[in-house]
Design an enzyme around this catalytic site. Structure first.
Site, PDB file in Angstrom:
ATOM      1  N   LYS A  73       0.701  -1.194  -0.028  1.00  0.00           N
ATOM      2  CA  LYS A  73      -0.090   0.070   0.070  1.00  0.00           C
ATOM      3  C   LYS A  73       0.959   1.278  -0.097  1.00  0.00           C
ATOM      4  O   LYS A  73       0.657   2.211  -0.881  1.00  0.00           O
ATOM      5  CB  LYS A  73      -0.930   0.000   1.270  1.00  0.00           C
ATOM      6  N   THR A  75       3.887   1.465  -0.867  1.00  0.00           N
ATOM      7  CA  THR A  75       4.742   1.387  -2.217  1.00  0.00           C
ATOM      8  C   THR A  75       4.151   2.166  -3.300  1.00  0.00           C
ATOM      9  O   THR A  75       4.379   2.839  -4.105  1.00  0.00           O
ATOM     10  CB  THR A  75       5.197  -0.042  -2.464  1.00  0.00           C
ATOM     11  N   ARG A  96       2.135   8.002   7.211  1.00  0.00           N
ATOM     12  CA  ARG A  96       2.450   7.731   8.660  1.00  0.00           C
ATOM     13  C   ARG A  96       3.857   7.622   8.894  1.00  0.00           C
ATOM     14  O   ARG A  96       4.375   7.146   8.365  1.00  0.00           O
ATOM     15  CB  ARG A  96       1.595   6.820   9.220  1.00  0.00           C
ATOM     16  N   LYS A 107       7.815  -6.278  11.381  1.00  0.00           N
ATOM     17  CA  LYS A 107       7.622  -5.774   9.904  1.00  0.00           C
ATOM     18  C   LYS A 107       9.200  -5.252   9.504  1.00  0.00           C
ATOM     19  O   LYS A 107       9.383  -5.470   8.108  1.00  0.00           O
ATOM     20  CB  LYS A 107       6.968  -4.320   9.972  1.00  0.00           C
ATOM     21  N   ALA A 275      -4.013   1.288  12.707  1.00  0.00           N
ATOM     22  CA  ALA A 275      -5.297   1.325  12.113  1.00  0.00           C
ATOM     23  C   ALA A 275      -6.038   0.248  12.469  1.00  0.00           C
ATOM     24  O   ALA A 275      -7.315   0.443  12.474  1.00  0.00           O
ATOM     25  CB  ALA A 275      -5.330   1.151  10.682  1.00  0.00           C
ATOM     26  N   PHE A 303      -3.800  -0.758   6.740  1.00  0.00           N
ATOM     27  CA  PHE A 303      -4.508  -2.031   6.772  1.00  0.00           C
ATOM     28  C   PHE A 303      -5.651  -2.075   5.497  1.00  0.00           C
ATOM     29  O   PHE A 303      -5.382  -1.175   4.515  1.00  0.00           O
ATOM     30  CB  PHE A 303      -4.917  -2.562   7.870  1.00  0.00           C
ATOM     31  N   PHE A 383       3.809  -8.370  -9.388  1.00  0.00           N
ATOM     32  CA  PHE A 383       4.964  -9.164  -8.995  1.00  0.00           C
ATOM     33  C   PHE A 383       5.525  -9.948 -10.132  1.00  0.00           C
ATOM     34  O   PHE A 383       4.681 -10.359 -11.156  1.00  0.00           O
ATOM     35  CB  PHE A 383       4.649 -10.134  -7.827  1.00  0.00           C
ATOM     36  N   TRP A 411       6.825  -0.832  -8.257  1.00  0.00           N
ATOM     37  CA  TRP A 411       8.197  -1.314  -7.527  1.00  0.00           C
ATOM     38  C   TRP A 411       9.408  -1.442  -8.225  1.00  0.00           C
ATOM     39  O   TRP A 411      10.406  -1.499  -7.927  1.00  0.00           O
ATOM     40  CB  TRP A 411       7.461  -2.711  -6.859  1.00  0.00           C
TER      41      TRP A 411
END
Length: 558
Positions: A73, A75, A96, A107, A275, A303, A383, A411
């Site tokens: 998200k 990214t 954030r 993470k 969140a 999220f 991907f 990406w």
């Protein structure tokens, strides 16, 4: 050639001095308070002076329910911001700040990925400009003043069994969830039960992210309910005269942080409520500042859309008078497969059937966003393992939902990889189709608001709450808090309160364990299922692999 890791890409970034990034938004260098060469705070005087300028267009990036396959998200938020600049729009990104808890827990970092990142990555994931430390200090100053007041005679008649203000630290530490404080005899005060939450769940964090200026910040801090007397009447932070000192501690933290993307576009990184246990959006002050300075502002909410987007639209936008004009829902083929029942280890081979089976989770989010009157577009975060047939399956499904799914390669390719998405977002915004409205009106009773979110967004049949909880909500209504919005604290992994139920389940119920009144922030927190406001570390925390390498560079942040 092996693809570089996120941290290697971030380290090789060709960063511009922060003054040059500020200049892109017409912020004079004297209104930037630099932290090193690549990050700065924007002065509150400058922000005040922008008040009469018109707002740019606000775009929200949200996602499907997160899976271990990763959705990307942040990214996508960064990629879209870069792409908008690439097609000639003056765009800024708002996200954030990262919490140390998940950074050393699951993470390992939170600043985008691949060629769509915000830099400096190491600092952003660690102490950054010290905002979270300031919030932790202000919160715990109030905690100390409560116990100190009781120790020196308790003039306010605080019932020590009814102190609701807990302590906080920005670390995952399950041992501190429930503690006994003030042990050790007369000199240490009166023993009582207490506990810790993680800093990002603090009401002070929520207040900092919703306050419009220092005056508003002080007023909100003063309105925090810290305890009750024996007659159940509330005691506020202002009764303890803590609001002034807390505001002083937070004055610098209130000023938004300006950094840059890998493509040297402006990014505001400010505030960081989780969140799943808080409201999951960056600060109002950063978003509003960006809207005054850029034509397009891309922001994200944490999220899945059932949590972050719902709170962004029902709490942040309602309270700050913001109206988003487009919503991007991020999905991946891999995540669709996981929602379709495929294990993480088996995501490699083509499986069109599993993709189709997993799509209803995405469909539910598209449906939900439409309830707020804002048009949605789906970004398929690409991907290398995705096949044409799998991508087509997602696109065909999204078409049946009356929306479009666009393949994004940011990406790998940075802004250029999200150009098609940027053009679609501009088209949606310029069509003027958005008619944003929150899901429920202010005057609806609190319990009905909870039921509305559970039924409309989670597609549950019922909310389970015992009489004690319902009575508590009614008492708050009588006390004048009935107009407040609801902040649901529940698992991010499912529409239900069971983290293992993927897809788009129906026929479930939402059990409410506890309700907390955040009178300063201006919402009621509803804690559902097993969700914790102080997370624990996993069996193998990310902290075990974070270290300096022989070249003196940090390893293990991702």
């Amino acid at each position: 050639m092996a693809m570089k890791t996120d941290i290697e890409i971030a380290r090789a970034a060709n960063k511009l001095p922060i003054q040059e990034i500020g200049a892109k938004l017409n912020i004079p260098s004297e209104h930037l308070l630099p932290f090193g060469h690549d990050k700065a705070k924007v002065s509150s005087d400058f922000i005040k002076a922008q008040a009469d300028k018109p707002n740019g267009h606000l775009v929200l990036v949200t996602a499907i329910n997160p899976t271990p396959a990763g959705e990307g998200k942040t990214t996508t938020t960064v990629g879209l911001g870069d792409a908008l600049n690439l097609i000639g729009k003056k765009a800024a990104v708002c996200i954030r700040e990262a919490s140390l808890g998940p950074c050393f827990g699951m993470k390992g970092g939170a600043a985008g990925g691949g060629n769509a990142q915000i830099v400096p990555m190491e600092e952003m994931n660690l102490h950054f400009t010290g905002d979270f430390h300031a919030i932790t200090s202000a919160h715990n100053l109030l905690s100390a003043m409560i116990d100190n007041h009781i120790y020196w005679g308790n003039k306010l008649e605080i019932d020590t069994r009814r102190v609701t203000w807990r302590r906080v630290m920005d670390m995952n530490d399950r041992a501190l969830r429930q503690i006994t404080a003030s042990l050790g005899g007369v000199a240490n005060g009166f023993p009582r039960e207490a506990g810790f939450d993680i800093t990002v769940a603090s009401e002070v964090m929520a207040i900092l992210c919703l306050a419009t200026d220092l005056k508003d910040l002080e007023r909100r801090l003063g309105a925090i309910i810290v305890a009750y007397r024996r007659d159940r009447s509330p005691i506020y932070a202002r009764d303890l005269k803590a609001d002034g000192a807390m505001t002083v501690l937070l004055a610098q933290a209130m000023q938004p942080n300006l950094v840059q993307t890998l493509e040297n576009n402006p990014a505001f990184v400010h505030g960081g409520p989780f969140a799943n246990i808080a409201h999951g959006c960056n600060s109002v002050i950063a978003t509003q500042t960006a809207l005054k300075l850029a034509d397009y502002v891309v922001t994200e909410a944490g999220f899945g859309a059932d949590l972050g987007a719902e709170k962004f639209l029902d709490i942040k936008c309602r309270k700050a008078g913001l109206a988003p004009e487009a919503v991007v829902i991020v999905a991946t083929v891999r995540a669709m497969k996981m929602n379709g029942g495929v294990a993480k280890s088996d995501l490699g081979p083509e499986n069109v059937e599993a993709v189709k089976k997993g799509c209803p989770n995405l469909g539910r989010h598209i449906q939900n966003i439409k309830k707020f009157g804002v048009p949605a577009v789906v970004a398929i975060n690409h991907f290398v393992s995705d096949t044409d047939a799998e991508i087509a399956a997602v696109q065909d499904y999204v078409k049946t939902m009356g929306a479009e799914a666009i393949v994004c390669r940011h990406w790998a390719d940075g802004g250029a990889g999200a150009e098609a998405l940027a053009k679609k977002v501009v088209e949606i915004v310029e069509s003027g189709a958005a008619q944003y409205a929150p899901l429920y009106p202010d005057e609806m009773p609190l319990f009905t608001k909870i039921e509305t979110i559970a039924k409309e967004i989670y597609h549950a049949d019922e909310v389970l709450a015992d009489k004690k909880i319902r009575n508590q909500l009614q008492e708050w209504e009588k006390a004048g808090y009935g107009h407040l919005p609801i902040c649901m604290a529940k698992t991010q992994y499912s529409f239900t309160t069971d983290p293992n139920r993927r897809g788009a389940p129906t026929g479930h119920s939402v059990p409410v364990r506890e309700v907390r009144l955040a009178a300063g922030a201006g919402f009621v927190v509803v804690i559902c299922g097993e969700i914790m406001t102080m997370p624990g570390l996993p069996s193998v925390p990310a902290a075990e692999t974070i270290r300096f390498n022989d070249a003196g560079e940090i390893e293990g942040l991702s």
